[in-house]
Enzyme design. Structure first.
Site, PDB file in Angstrom:
ATOM      1  N   LYS A 118      -7.190  -8.245  -5.555  1.00 44.73           N
ATOM      2  CA  LYS A 118      -6.623  -7.180  -6.029  1.00 44.73           C
ATOM      3  C   LYS A 118      -7.771  -6.136  -6.391  1.00 44.73           C
ATOM      4  O   LYS A 118      -8.907  -6.289  -6.583  1.00 44.73           O
ATOM      5  CB  LYS A 118      -5.562  -7.338  -7.099  1.00 44.73           C
ATOM      6  CG  LYS A 118      -4.455  -8.380  -6.712  1.00 44.73           C
ATOM      7  CD  LYS A 118      -3.414  -8.699  -8.013  1.00 44.73           C
ATOM      8  CE  LYS A 118      -2.509  -9.634  -7.561  1.00 44.73           C
ATOM      9  NZ  LYS A 118      -1.555  -9.967  -8.837  1.00 44.73           N
ATOM     10  N   TYR A 159       5.380  -7.213  -1.427  1.00 47.16           N
ATOM     11  CA  TYR A 159       6.004  -7.596  -2.605  1.00 47.16           C
ATOM     12  C   TYR A 159       7.544  -7.549  -2.651  1.00 47.16           C
ATOM     13  O   TYR A 159       8.120  -7.329  -3.825  1.00 47.16           O
ATOM     14  CB  TYR A 159       5.501  -6.951  -4.019  1.00 47.16           C
ATOM     15  CG  TYR A 159       4.160  -7.519  -4.230  1.00 47.16           C
ATOM     16  CD1 TYR A 159       4.113  -8.745  -4.704  1.00 47.16           C
ATOM     17  CD2 TYR A 159       3.068  -6.845  -4.469  1.00 47.16           C
ATOM     18  CE1 TYR A 159       2.782  -9.431  -5.095  1.00 47.16           C
ATOM     19  CE2 TYR A 159       1.648  -7.177  -4.969  1.00 47.16           C
ATOM     20  CZ  TYR A 159       1.471  -8.467  -5.315  1.00 47.16           C
ATOM     21  OH  TYR A 159       0.359  -9.211  -5.823  1.00 47.16           O
ATOM     22  N   ARG A 201      -3.693 -21.563  -5.263  1.00 50.26           N
ATOM     23  CA  ARG A 201      -2.999 -21.163  -6.428  1.00 50.26           C
ATOM     24  C   ARG A 201      -3.699 -21.936  -7.737  1.00 50.26           C
ATOM     25  O   ARG A 201      -3.700 -21.164  -8.731  1.00 50.26           O
ATOM     26  CB  ARG A 201      -1.651 -21.696  -6.313  1.00 50.26           C
ATOM     27  CG  ARG A 201      -0.772 -21.077  -5.341  1.00 50.26           C
ATOM     28  CD  ARG A 201       0.084 -19.621  -5.461  1.00 50.26           C
ATOM     29  NE  ARG A 201       1.090 -19.770  -6.627  1.00 50.26           N
ATOM     30  CZ  ARG A 201       1.686 -18.809  -7.062  1.00 50.26           C
ATOM     31  NH1 ARG A 201       1.460 -17.383  -6.453  1.00 50.26           N
ATOM     32  NH2 ARG A 201       2.509 -18.839  -8.033  1.00 50.26           N
TER      33      ARG A 201
HETATM   34  P1  IDP Z   1       1.932 -14.694  -8.905  1.00 47.75           P
HETATM   35  O1  IDP Z   1       1.080 -13.605  -8.517  1.00 47.75           O
HETATM   36  O2  IDP Z   1       1.330 -15.755  -9.603  1.00 47.75           O
HETATM   37  O3  IDP Z   1       2.506 -15.332  -7.615  1.00 47.75           O
HETATM   38  P2  IDP Z   1       4.394 -13.440  -9.200  1.00 47.75           P
HETATM   39  O4  IDP Z   1       5.379 -13.779 -10.151  1.00 47.75           O
HETATM   40  O5  IDP Z   1       4.702 -13.609  -7.840  1.00 47.75           O
HETATM   41  O6  IDP Z   1       3.096 -14.017  -9.806  1.00 47.75           O
HETATM   42  O7  IDP Z   1       4.280 -11.795  -9.610  1.00 47.75           O
HETATM   43  C1  IDP Z   1       3.459 -10.898  -8.719  1.00 47.75           C
HETATM   44  C2  IDP Z   1       2.347 -10.121  -9.432  1.00 47.75           C
HETATM   45  O8  IDP Z   1       3.150  -9.401 -10.336  1.00 47.75           O
HETATM   46  C3  IDP Z   1       1.560 -10.922 -10.515  1.00 47.75           C
HETATM   47  O9  IDP Z   1       0.484 -11.447  -9.878  1.00 47.75           O
HETATM   48  C4  IDP Z   1       1.268  -9.964 -11.517  1.00 47.75           C
HETATM   49  O10 IDP Z   1       0.438  -9.027 -11.111  1.00 47.75           O
HETATM   50  C5  IDP Z   1       2.623  -9.119 -11.554  1.00 47.75           C
HETATM   51  N1  IDP Z   1       3.460  -9.416 -12.577  1.00 47.75           N
HETATM   52  C6  IDP Z   1       4.366 -10.149 -12.326  1.00 47.75           C
HETATM   53  N2  IDP Z   1       5.056 -10.203 -13.835  1.00 47.75           N
HETATM   54  C7  IDP Z   1       4.501  -9.469 -14.532  1.00 47.75           C
HETATM   55  C8  IDP Z   1       4.827  -8.873 -16.039  1.00 47.75           C
HETATM   56  O11 IDP Z   1       5.860  -9.365 -16.755  1.00 47.75           O
HETATM   57  N3  IDP Z   1       4.354  -7.920 -16.205  1.00 47.75           N
HETATM   58  C9  IDP Z   1       3.245  -7.125 -15.597  1.00 47.75           C
HETATM   59  N4  IDP Z   1       2.968  -7.599 -14.254  1.00 47.75           N
HETATM   60  C10 IDP Z   1       3.565  -8.671 -13.764  1.00 47.75           C
HETATM   61 MG    MG Z   2       3.796 -14.526  -6.272  1.00 45.21          MG
END
Ligand code: IDP
Ligand code: MG
Length: 149
Positions: free
Chosen positions: A9, A49, A85
């Protein structure tokens, strides 16, 4: 052999952590089969996304991910999706296990450095979204026999 999509990122690029992060995946044994640097548009970020549309963090996430260039990769190896992961750690760096990328290098969920596909369907979708078939390279590594049984 499984393939997964990984993205470093904008914070990883800005903080000079590209080599550090890619190195962790390389040392794990995963093979880089595609890689490029891109500054994605908001439209493309929405496609990537799409599953998060409507969530509270969605707009912030789009702003974050389009704030600068990212490095996109396809990694190949045994259980590549799960292993990538696990190497990244939990979404929230505060809860991620020590030794993972997010725990060792990050603090907040909205600046968690790296993305990885969460399953086979997502991996196929994301690889197809980010790369054309010609960009996915098939090549042997001389060390493969020391990594894959
Ligand atoms: P992941 O990247 O671990 O798969 P996801 O739930 O798919 O997690 O969420 C995508 C991205 O969105 C996360 O990596 C993070 O950058 C962001 N994100 C997810 N939940 C939150 C939150 O509650 N606050 C701020 N950013 C979040
Ligand atoms: Mg994800």
């Amino acid at each position: 052999m499984e393939r997964t999509f990984v993205m470093l990122k904008p914070d990883a690029v800005q903080r000079g952590l590209v080599g550090e992060i890619i190195g962790r995946f390389e040392r794990r044994g995963l093979k880089i089969v595609a890689m490029k640097m891109v500054h994605i548009t908001a439209e493309f970020a929405h496609q990537h996304y799409a599953v998060h549309v409507g969530k509270s963090f969605f707009e912030g996430l789009i702003k974050y991910i389009t704030s600068g260039p990212v490095v996109a990769l396809v990694l190949e190896g045994t259980n590549a999706i799960e292993v990538a992961r696990a190497t990244m750690g939990a979404t929230n760096p505060a809860r991620a296990a020590a030794g993972t990328i997010r725990a060792d290098l990050g603090l907040e969920m909205g600046r968690n450095l790296v993305h990885g596909s969460d399953g086979p369907t997502t991996a196929a979708f994301e690889i197809g979204l980010w790369f054309s078939p010609e960009e996915l390279l098939c090549y042997p590594r001389s060390v493969d026999a020391w990594i894959f049984e």
